[in-house]
Design a protein around this motif. Sequence first.
Motif, PDB file in Angstrom:
ATOM      1  N   UNK A   2     -39.929 -34.868 -31.500  1.00  0.00           N
ATOM      2  CA  UNK A   2     -39.119 -34.198 -32.291  1.00  0.00           C
ATOM      3  C   UNK A   2     -38.106 -33.564 -31.485  1.00  0.00           C
ATOM      4  N   UNK A   3     -37.257 -32.802 -32.164  1.00  0.00           N
ATOM      5  CA  UNK A   3     -36.111 -31.977 -31.529  1.00  0.00           C
ATOM      6  C   UNK A   3     -36.751 -30.886 -31.020  1.00  0.00           C
ATOM      7  N   UNK A   4     -37.566 -30.351 -31.452  1.00  0.00           N
ATOM      8  CA  UNK A   4     -38.298 -28.762 -31.107  1.00  0.00           C
ATOM      9  C   UNK A   4     -39.273 -29.325 -29.770  1.00  0.00           C
ATOM     10  N   UNK A   5     -39.904 -30.673 -29.713  1.00  0.00           N
ATOM     11  CA  UNK A   5     -40.432 -30.944 -28.586  1.00  0.00           C
ATOM     12  C   UNK A   5     -39.423 -30.938 -27.445  1.00  0.00           C
ATOM     13  N   UNK A   6     -38.266 -31.448 -27.689  1.00  0.00           N
ATOM     14  CA  UNK A   6     -37.268 -31.798 -26.386  1.00  0.00           C
ATOM     15  C   UNK A   6     -36.757 -30.139 -25.960  1.00  0.00           C
ATOM     16  N   UNK A   7     -36.494 -29.260 -27.068  1.00  0.00           N
ATOM     17  CA  UNK A   7     -36.164 -28.023 -26.611  1.00  0.00           C
ATOM     18  C   UNK A   7     -37.262 -27.310 -26.048  1.00  0.00           C
ATOM     19  N   UNK A   8     -38.551 -27.570 -26.377  1.00  0.00           N
ATOM     20  CA  UNK A   8     -39.604 -27.003 -25.480  1.00  0.00           C
ATOM     21  C   UNK A   8     -39.625 -27.211 -24.224  1.00  0.00           C
ATOM     22  N   UNK A   9     -39.589 -28.556 -23.915  1.00  0.00           N
ATOM     23  CA  UNK A   9     -39.501 -28.986 -22.649  1.00  0.00           C
ATOM     24  C   UNK A   9     -38.706 -28.413 -21.828  1.00  0.00           C
ATOM     25  N   UNK A  10     -37.235 -28.412 -22.267  1.00  0.00           N
ATOM     26  CA  UNK A  10     -36.252 -27.816 -21.469  1.00  0.00           C
ATOM     27  C   UNK A  10     -36.440 -26.408 -21.133  1.00  0.00           C
ATOM     28  N   UNK A  11     -36.839 -25.549 -22.127  1.00  0.00           N
ATOM     29  CA  UNK A  11     -37.374 -24.418 -21.835  1.00  0.00           C
ATOM     30  C   UNK A  11     -38.404 -23.954 -20.911  1.00  0.00           C
ATOM     31  N   UNK A  71     -29.184 -27.608 -28.258  1.00  0.00           N
ATOM     32  CA  UNK A  71     -29.565 -28.460 -29.384  1.00  0.00           C
ATOM     33  C   UNK A  71     -29.465 -29.683 -29.274  1.00  0.00           C
ATOM     34  N   UNK A  72     -29.841 -30.665 -30.065  1.00  0.00           N
ATOM     35  CA  UNK A  72     -29.946 -32.110 -30.045  1.00  0.00           C
ATOM     36  C   UNK A  72     -28.968 -32.666 -31.033  1.00  0.00           C
ATOM     37  N   UNK A  73     -28.407 -33.892 -30.492  1.00  0.00           N
ATOM     38  CA  UNK A  73     -27.430 -34.515 -31.214  1.00  0.00           C
ATOM     39  C   UNK A  73     -27.877 -35.865 -30.771  1.00  0.00           C
ATOM     40  N   UNK A  74     -28.230 -36.558 -31.866  1.00  0.00           N
ATOM     41  CA  UNK A  74     -28.756 -38.122 -31.822  1.00  0.00           C
ATOM     42  C   UNK A  74     -29.860 -38.091 -30.972  1.00  0.00           C
ATOM     43  N   UNK A  75     -29.968 -38.725 -29.941  1.00  0.00           N
ATOM     44  CA  UNK A  75     -31.320 -38.636 -29.093  1.00  0.00           C
ATOM     45  C   UNK A  75     -31.321 -37.798 -27.946  1.00  0.00           C
ATOM     46  N   UNK A  76     -29.983 -37.069 -27.622  1.00  0.00           N
ATOM     47  CA  UNK A  76     -29.815 -36.087 -26.686  1.00  0.00           C
ATOM     48  C   UNK A  76     -29.835 -34.743 -26.859  1.00  0.00           C
ATOM     49  N   UNK A  77     -30.425 -34.134 -25.918  1.00  0.00           N
ATOM     50  CA  UNK A  77     -30.547 -32.555 -25.901  1.00  0.00           C
ATOM     51  C   UNK A  77     -29.157 -32.208 -24.890  1.00  0.00           C
ATOM     52  N   UNK A  78     -28.635 -31.275 -25.654  1.00  0.00           N
ATOM     53  CA  UNK A  78     -27.337 -30.667 -24.987  1.00  0.00           C
ATOM     54  C   UNK A  78     -27.785 -29.047 -24.562  1.00  0.00           C
ATOM     55  N   UNK A  79     -27.420 -28.563 -23.489  1.00  0.00           N
ATOM     56  CA  UNK A  79     -27.526 -27.129 -23.129  1.00  0.00           C
ATOM     57  C   UNK A  79     -26.267 -26.599 -22.420  1.00  0.00           C
ATOM     58  N   UNK A 102     -34.755 -38.291 -23.329  1.00  0.00           N
ATOM     59  CA  UNK A 102     -36.368 -38.453 -23.290  1.00  0.00           C
ATOM     60  C   UNK A 102     -36.971 -39.613 -23.691  1.00  0.00           C
ATOM     61  N   UNK A 103     -38.280 -39.985 -22.972  1.00  0.00           N
ATOM     62  CA  UNK A 103     -39.068 -41.194 -23.069  1.00  0.00           C
ATOM     63  C   UNK A 103     -40.352 -40.884 -22.947  1.00  0.00           C
ATOM     64  N   UNK A 104     -41.222 -41.213 -23.950  1.00  0.00           N
ATOM     65  CA  UNK A 104     -42.504 -41.093 -23.721  1.00  0.00           C
ATOM     66  C   UNK A 104     -43.063 -39.467 -23.695  1.00  0.00           C
ATOM     67  N   UNK A 105     -42.256 -38.452 -24.138  1.00  0.00           N
ATOM     68  CA  UNK A 105     -42.482 -37.135 -23.903  1.00  0.00           C
ATOM     69  C   UNK A 105     -41.979 -36.641 -22.561  1.00  0.00           C
ATOM     70  N   UNK A 106     -41.276 -37.363 -21.972  1.00  0.00           N
ATOM     71  CA  UNK A 106     -40.639 -36.597 -20.545  1.00  0.00           C
ATOM     72  C   UNK A 106     -39.480 -36.867 -20.316  1.00  0.00           C
ATOM     73  N   UNK A 107     -38.617 -36.321 -19.655  1.00  0.00           N
ATOM     74  CA  UNK A 107     -37.255 -36.454 -19.141  1.00  0.00           C
ATOM     75  C   UNK A 107     -36.841 -37.885 -18.794  1.00  0.00           C
ATOM     76  N   UNK A 108     -36.090 -38.615 -19.348  1.00  0.00           N
ATOM     77  CA  UNK A 108     -35.939 -39.899 -18.788  1.00  0.00           C
ATOM     78  C   UNK A 108     -34.486 -39.746 -17.732  1.00  0.00           C
ATOM     79  N   UNK A 109     -33.246 -38.758 -18.379  1.00  0.00           N
ATOM     80  CA  UNK A 109     -32.503 -38.815 -17.474  1.00  0.00           C
ATOM     81  C   UNK A 109     -31.615 -37.242 -17.786  1.00  0.00           C
ATOM     82  N   UNK A 110     -31.492 -36.563 -16.856  1.00  0.00           N
ATOM     83  CA  UNK A 110     -30.816 -35.241 -16.997  1.00  0.00           C
ATOM     84  C   UNK A 110     -29.384 -35.183 -16.299  1.00  0.00           C
ATOM     85  N   UNK A 111     -28.322 -35.396 -16.910  1.00  0.00           N
ATOM     86  CA  UNK A 111     -27.181 -35.112 -16.338  1.00  0.00           C
ATOM     87  C   UNK A 111     -26.690 -33.564 -16.169  1.00  0.00           C
ATOM     88  N   UNK A 112     -25.992 -33.089 -15.180  1.00  0.00           N
ATOM     89  CA  UNK A 112     -25.551 -32.089 -14.939  1.00  0.00           C
ATOM     90  C   UNK A 112     -23.997 -31.771 -14.729  1.00  0.00           C
TER      91      UNK A 112
END
Length: 127
Positions: A2-11, A71-79, A102-112
């Motif tokens: 979920x989007x909330x899962x993605x946000x929780x992982x980043x936090x 927030x999440x747009x499509x399949x990507x989390x933006x900060x 994300x993939x499988x509950x983990x970060x697949x790619x993080x671009x800064x």
Amino acid sequence: MTDDDKIAIFRRMAQAWQDQDFRTCADLFAPDGVLHSVMLDPVVGREAIYDRISKLAAPNKKVTLHIHRIGVIGDALFTERTDEIVIDGRSGESPVVGVLTFEGGKIKLWREYYDRAQLMRAAGHAS
């Protein structure tokens, strides 16, 4: 995931980064995950990511990720955030935008995305 899962992982990542718990940071990546600070070559693989970021650990250094928007747009989390870097009591700041997938509950790619010269000044290095 979920989007909330993605946000929780980043936090969780942001808190672990501040705590210099770089093992936790690396373990939030997929085994073949990618960390790409766009001004540098990408780092591929959880252990290579750990090797890179663990070099940031120092008792006289603290990095706090001040999240302004997330927030999440499509399949990507933006900060959108400001990274505060304190070294030997001297503080500097650098604005950053991060994009994560994300993939499988983990970060697949993080671009800064950031201005490298400004980040180096924030860390106390002359530009």
